[in-house]
Write a protein that holds these residues in place. Structure first.
Motif, PDB file in Angstrom:
ATOM      1  N   ARG A 169       0.827  -1.202   0.000  1.00  0.00           N
ATOM      2  CA  ARG A 169       0.000   0.000   0.000  1.00  0.00           C
ATOM      3  C   ARG A 169       0.863   1.256   0.000  1.00  0.00           C
ATOM      4  O   ARG A 169       0.625   2.190  -0.776  1.00  0.00           O
ATOM      5  CB  ARG A 169      -0.925  -0.019   1.219  1.00  0.00           C
ATOM      6  CG  ARG A 169      -1.996  -1.105   1.178  1.00  0.00           C
ATOM      7  CD  ARG A 169      -2.621  -1.331   2.531  1.00  0.00           C
ATOM      8  NE  ARG A 169      -3.714  -2.305   2.477  1.00  0.00           N
ATOM      9  CZ  ARG A 169      -4.169  -2.983   3.514  1.00  0.00           C
ATOM     10  NH1 ARG A 169      -3.616  -2.810   4.729  1.00  0.00           N
ATOM     11  NH2 ARG A 169      -5.166  -3.830   3.374  1.00  0.00           N
ATOM     12  N   VAL A 173       1.210   4.319  -2.856  1.00  0.00           N
ATOM     13  CA  VAL A 173       1.005   5.723  -2.494  1.00  0.00           C
ATOM     14  C   VAL A 173       2.222   6.559  -2.899  1.00  0.00           C
ATOM     15  O   VAL A 173       2.095   7.643  -3.491  1.00  0.00           O
ATOM     16  CB  VAL A 173       0.721   5.861  -0.985  1.00  0.00           C
ATOM     17  CG1 VAL A 173       0.770   7.326  -0.556  1.00  0.00           C
ATOM     18  CG2 VAL A 173      -0.648   5.265  -0.650  1.00  0.00           C
ATOM     19  N   ARG A 177       2.466   9.521  -5.909  1.00  0.00           N
ATOM     20  CA  ARG A 177       2.909  10.877  -5.598  1.00  0.00           C
ATOM     21  C   ARG A 177       4.146  11.252  -6.403  1.00  0.00           C
ATOM     22  O   ARG A 177       4.241  12.366  -6.947  1.00  0.00           O
ATOM     23  CB  ARG A 177       3.215  10.979  -4.100  1.00  0.00           C
ATOM     24  CG  ARG A 177       3.744  12.345  -3.660  1.00  0.00           C
ATOM     25  CD  ARG A 177       2.765  13.436  -3.988  1.00  0.00           C
ATOM     26  NE  ARG A 177       3.277  14.748  -3.608  1.00  0.00           N
ATOM     27  CZ  ARG A 177       2.770  15.904  -4.031  1.00  0.00           C
ATOM     28  NH1 ARG A 177       1.740  15.904  -4.863  1.00  0.00           N
ATOM     29  NH2 ARG A 177       3.287  17.052  -3.630  1.00  0.00           N
ATOM     30  N   PRO A 183      -3.690  10.834  -5.284  1.00  0.00           N
ATOM     31  CA  PRO A 183      -3.506   9.734  -4.326  1.00  0.00           C
ATOM     32  C   PRO A 183      -4.342   8.527  -4.733  1.00  0.00           C
ATOM     33  O   PRO A 183      -5.462   8.674  -5.236  1.00  0.00           O
ATOM     34  CB  PRO A 183      -4.010  10.332  -2.999  1.00  0.00           C
ATOM     35  CG  PRO A 183      -3.879  11.808  -3.179  1.00  0.00           C
ATOM     36  CD  PRO A 183      -4.144  12.074  -4.628  1.00  0.00           C
ATOM     37  N   GLN A 186      -8.406   3.515  -2.182  1.00  0.00           N
ATOM     38  CA  GLN A 186      -8.237   2.282  -1.408  1.00  0.00           C
ATOM     39  C   GLN A 186      -9.064   1.143  -2.005  1.00  0.00           C
ATOM     40  O   GLN A 186     -10.150   1.356  -2.549  1.00  0.00           O
ATOM     41  CB  GLN A 186      -8.674   2.550   0.041  1.00  0.00           C
ATOM     42  CG  GLN A 186      -8.139   1.571   1.058  1.00  0.00           C
ATOM     43  CD  GLN A 186      -8.513   1.964   2.479  1.00  0.00           C
ATOM     44  OE1 GLN A 186      -9.127   2.997   2.720  1.00  0.00           O
ATOM     45  NE2 GLN A 186      -8.153   1.127   3.430  1.00  0.00           N
ATOM     46  N   ARG A 206      -6.498   6.086   5.151  1.00  0.00           N
ATOM     47  CA  ARG A 206      -6.248   7.530   5.094  1.00  0.00           C
ATOM     48  C   ARG A 206      -4.911   7.866   5.748  1.00  0.00           C
ATOM     49  O   ARG A 206      -4.161   8.713   5.256  1.00  0.00           O
ATOM     50  CB  ARG A 206      -7.398   8.272   5.785  1.00  0.00           C
ATOM     51  CG  ARG A 206      -7.334   9.776   5.602  1.00  0.00           C
ATOM     52  CD  ARG A 206      -8.496  10.467   6.276  1.00  0.00           C
ATOM     53  NE  ARG A 206      -8.346  11.911   6.186  1.00  0.00           N
ATOM     54  CZ  ARG A 206      -9.005  12.778   6.925  1.00  0.00           C
ATOM     55  NH1 ARG A 206      -9.874  12.355   7.835  1.00  0.00           N
ATOM     56  NH2 ARG A 206      -8.809  14.073   6.785  1.00  0.00           N
ATOM     57  N   GLY A 209      -2.172   7.406   3.331  1.00  0.00           N
ATOM     58  CA  GLY A 209      -2.085   8.323   2.201  1.00  0.00           C
ATOM     59  C   GLY A 209      -3.073   8.081   1.088  1.00  0.00           C
ATOM     60  O   GLY A 209      -3.002   8.732   0.041  1.00  0.00           O
ATOM     61  N   PHE A 210      -4.003   7.153   1.268  1.00  0.00           N
ATOM     62  CA  PHE A 210      -5.043   6.942   0.262  1.00  0.00           C
ATOM     63  C   PHE A 210      -6.066   8.081   0.331  1.00  0.00           C
ATOM     64  O   PHE A 210      -6.180   8.780   1.344  1.00  0.00           O
ATOM     65  CB  PHE A 210      -5.753   5.606   0.489  1.00  0.00           C
ATOM     66  CG  PHE A 210      -4.910   4.404   0.161  1.00  0.00           C
ATOM     67  CD1 PHE A 210      -4.875   3.885  -1.121  1.00  0.00           C
ATOM     68  CD2 PHE A 210      -4.146   3.785   1.144  1.00  0.00           C
ATOM     69  CE1 PHE A 210      -4.094   2.783  -1.427  1.00  0.00           C
ATOM     70  CE2 PHE A 210      -3.363   2.678   0.853  1.00  0.00           C
ATOM     71  CZ  PHE A 210      -3.337   2.176  -0.435  1.00  0.00           C
TER      72      PHE A 210
END
Length: 279
Positions: A169, A173, A177, A183, A186, A206, A209-210
């Motif tokens: 994950r 992310v 970026r 972003p 999820q 969250r 960084g989702f």
């Protein structure tokens, strides 16, 4: 039709169930994801494609993306040829992407109804796909996002607990970026009755960084939106940061001792922008 500036809820629906697709379009989801791949049995593939094409002959009330069939399988070519020229298509989701070449091939084979590039979203669902995350994310200007397909990835990695996916994950992310993409969204929470678990998982996502989440049932949508919208205290804090920065552009500390610099100010702007666009 394009997605809202900050789409948070993306609802999957099987392409061979037009009546369910019609309900999804008025469910409150920011984006409806019509699935031609895993949710459709082989003997229903052609019907699902035809039903989806009929839907997309005119712009629907909300943006509709289509997850096409496996790019190396027997159905994807017809999916792309049939759907890409239609005016109601807002994006294509490409399953099980493992290389930038796959994205380039689709981008070149699937021009939009106006001759431009259809927004593409690559799903990374294998160890190889995750390893190629940045290369895929920078593969073509038509690519607008990357995301994980966690069910397939979990099986490929042999992961038992949820924490075993956190490295993948974070990798996605960071790759998004670094490539200048939005972003990632999820992956789905598979238990549609477990709303408490969904909320907790969204909070974790969250934190990683989702931004936003795919869903498989309308009852999941408000839970996802609440989890990803800034809470009142976050909005209040962001406003305090910007007020302090306006009064003194130099680095300083808030009354609670938090140091305010350019990065904190940028985060405050993002928080308030998201809050404004969701009101």
């Amino acid at each position: 039709m394009t997605a809202p500036p900050f789409p948070l809820t993306w609802l999957y629906v099987p392409g061979d169930r037009p009546e369910t697709v019609a309900k999804a379009l008025v469910s409150g989801a920011d984006v409806v994801l019509v699935d031609l791949e895993d949710a459709v049995a082989p003997d229903r593939k052609e019907y699902a494609r035809a039903a989806t094409a009929e839907l997309l002959c005119e712009p629907p009330p909300v943006p509709v993306h289509v997850r096409v069939n496996a790019l190396d399988g027997p159905y994807a070519e017809a999916d792309l040829k049939t759907l890409s020229p239609l005016p109601g298509l807002s994006g294509l989701r490409l399953p099980k992407v493992t290389s930038p070449a796959e994205v380039v091939r689709v981008a070149e084979a699937a021009p939009s109804s106006d001759g431009g590039a259809i927004p593409l979203y690559a799903l990374l669902e294998t160890a190889l796909g995750v390893e190629q995350a940045f290369a895929v994310a920078t593969s073509h200007r038509a690519l607008r996002g990357i995301a994980l397909g966690e069910a397939d990835l979990r099986a490929d990695l042999g992961v038992r607990g949820d924490a075993g996916l956190d490295w993948s994950r974070a990798r996605v992310v960071v790759a998004a970026r670094a490539a200048g993409l939005a972003p990632p969204v999820q992956s789905v929470h598979p238990d549609v009755r477990d709303l408490d678990g969904l909320a907790a998982s969204c909070t974790h996502g969250r934190d990683l960084g989702f931004l936003g989440r795919t869903a498989i049932h309308p009852r999941q949508l408000p839970v996802i939106e609440r989890a990803y919208l800034p809470a009142p205290e976050e909005i209040e804090r962001a406003e305090a940061v910007l007020k302090a920065a306006a009064a003194d552009p130099g680095a300083q500390a808030l009354p609670d001792g938090t140091f305010v610099d350019a990065a904190v100010v940028a985060g405050a702007h993002r928080t308030l922008a998201l809050a404004r666009h969701r009101r």
